[in-house]
Design an enzyme around this catalytic site. Sequence first.
Site, PDB file in Angstrom:
ATOM      1  N   GLU A 118     -14.900  11.382  -1.115  1.00 50.96           N
ATOM      2  CA  GLU A 118     -14.522  10.199  -0.318  1.00 50.96           C
ATOM      3  C   GLU A 118     -13.000  10.008  -0.304  1.00 50.96           C
ATOM      4  O   GLU A 118     -12.514   8.925   0.032  1.00 50.96           O
ATOM      5  CB  GLU A 118     -15.202   8.928  -0.857  1.00 50.96           C
ATOM      6  CG  GLU A 118     -16.720   8.962  -0.867  1.00 50.96           C
ATOM      7  CD  GLU A 118     -17.377   8.880   0.515  1.00 50.96           C
ATOM      8  OE1 GLU A 118     -16.635   8.854   1.526  1.00 50.96           O
ATOM      9  OE2 GLU A 118     -18.627   8.870   0.570  1.00 50.96           O
ATOM     10  N   HIS A 143     -22.619   2.143  -5.679  1.00 53.33           N
ATOM     11  CA  HIS A 143     -23.929   1.991  -5.032  1.00 53.33           C
ATOM     12  C   HIS A 143     -24.696   0.840  -5.697  1.00 53.33           C
ATOM     13  O   HIS A 143     -25.689   1.085  -6.392  1.00 53.33           O
ATOM     14  CB  HIS A 143     -24.735   3.289  -5.156  1.00 53.33           C
ATOM     15  CG  HIS A 143     -24.091   4.513  -4.565  1.00 53.33           C
ATOM     16  ND1 HIS A 143     -24.509   5.794  -4.846  1.00 53.33           N
ATOM     17  CD2 HIS A 143     -23.049   4.660  -3.700  1.00 53.33           C
ATOM     18  CE1 HIS A 143     -23.774   6.669  -4.182  1.00 53.33           C
ATOM     19  NE2 HIS A 143     -22.862   6.008  -3.492  1.00 53.33           N
TER      20      HIS A 143
HETATM   21  P1  13P Z   1     -18.208  12.235  -5.093  1.00 53.92           P
HETATM   22  O1  13P Z   1     -18.954  12.816  -6.265  1.00 53.92           O
HETATM   23  O2  13P Z   1     -17.606  13.312  -4.221  1.00 53.92           O
HETATM   24  O3  13P Z   1     -17.162  11.235  -5.580  1.00 53.92           O
HETATM   25  O4  13P Z   1     -19.226  11.464  -4.156  1.00 53.92           O
HETATM   26  C1  13P Z   1     -20.011  10.398  -4.614  1.00 53.92           C
HETATM   27  C2  13P Z   1     -20.362   9.429  -3.548  1.00 53.92           C
HETATM   28  O5  13P Z   1     -20.811   8.336  -3.865  1.00 53.92           O
HETATM   29  C3  13P Z   1     -20.171   9.796  -2.111  1.00 53.92           C
HETATM   30  O6  13P Z   1     -20.298   8.685  -1.281  1.00 53.92           O
HETATM   31 ZN    ZN Z   2     -21.402   6.977  -2.197  1.00 55.58          ZN
END
Ligand code: 13P
Ligand code: ZN
Length: 269
Positions: A118, A143
């Site tokens: 991201e 999340h």
């Molecule tokens: P990364 O492991 O690349 O940080 O991705 C995790 C994520 O939540 C993508 O939206």
């Molecule tokens: Zn994510």
Amino acid sequence: MSVLNLSDKLRREVDAVAETAGYLWQKGWAERNGGNITVNVTDAITPEIEAITPLSEPIPIGMTLPHVAGKWFFCKGTNRRMRDLARDPMANASLIRVLPDGAHYQIIADQPVKPTSELPSHLSVHNYLLAKGSPYRASLHTHPIQLVAMSHTREFPKKDVLTHILWSMIPETKAFCPRGLGIVPYMMPSSVELAEATIRAIDDDYDVVMWEKHGVFAVATDVMEAFDMVDTLNKSATIYRDARAMGFVPDGMSDAQMREISLAFHLPK
Ligand code: 13P
Ligand code: ZN
């Protein structure tokens, strides 16, 4: 030798990221590698760190961001777990420097850990904040279960419908998350489109935005502040869920009660 031996200030930044990563895991918001954190640590960079030979060739960001040119960021590694970041931050994140062209970066230390997928969203947001002269230096994507659940219906993700429900669940939410929750419609994770939509939402005067059916993205002066805003909003989402689970739609605080909070805390909205 770890780069942390070269700057007490950087050590404090890294410790705060590790502490926050632990909270994200404990909250259940960080399944596998879920979520990411970046912090603008340019102020913590010493001449000794500047002299370190980079660990990577220049890597394209995927966009040109003039205001982050020459700036330094501590970034969670892609595919790395928050619970591992909490335990061993320098093995699960890296210090990067954006090149003067604003379009590439190099990994500087401690290990060649590729930054989060991201990165376009994170660096776009830092670019926006720097252009505005904002004191915000941290961005957090996570999340949070109940907030994400609430983005799975057309009922809530209209502008400020969700904000109003969340503010009205408990007085602290409006006081400590006074700009509410912006909404970004579902877009492909890691995409430049998602990064651009995130900037538009933050520019609409939000510190926390919902990536519909995915997670939230928060900006603040430091990483703990960003976490606290998401935690406060998710607490409200949980109260809402629990009231619904008890079989009723919660009344929420009245408009008059919310106005009283705005006056007491000198809030913008
Ligand atoms: P990364 O492991 O690349 O940080 O991705 C995790 C994520 O939540 C993508 O939206
Ligand atoms: Zn994510």
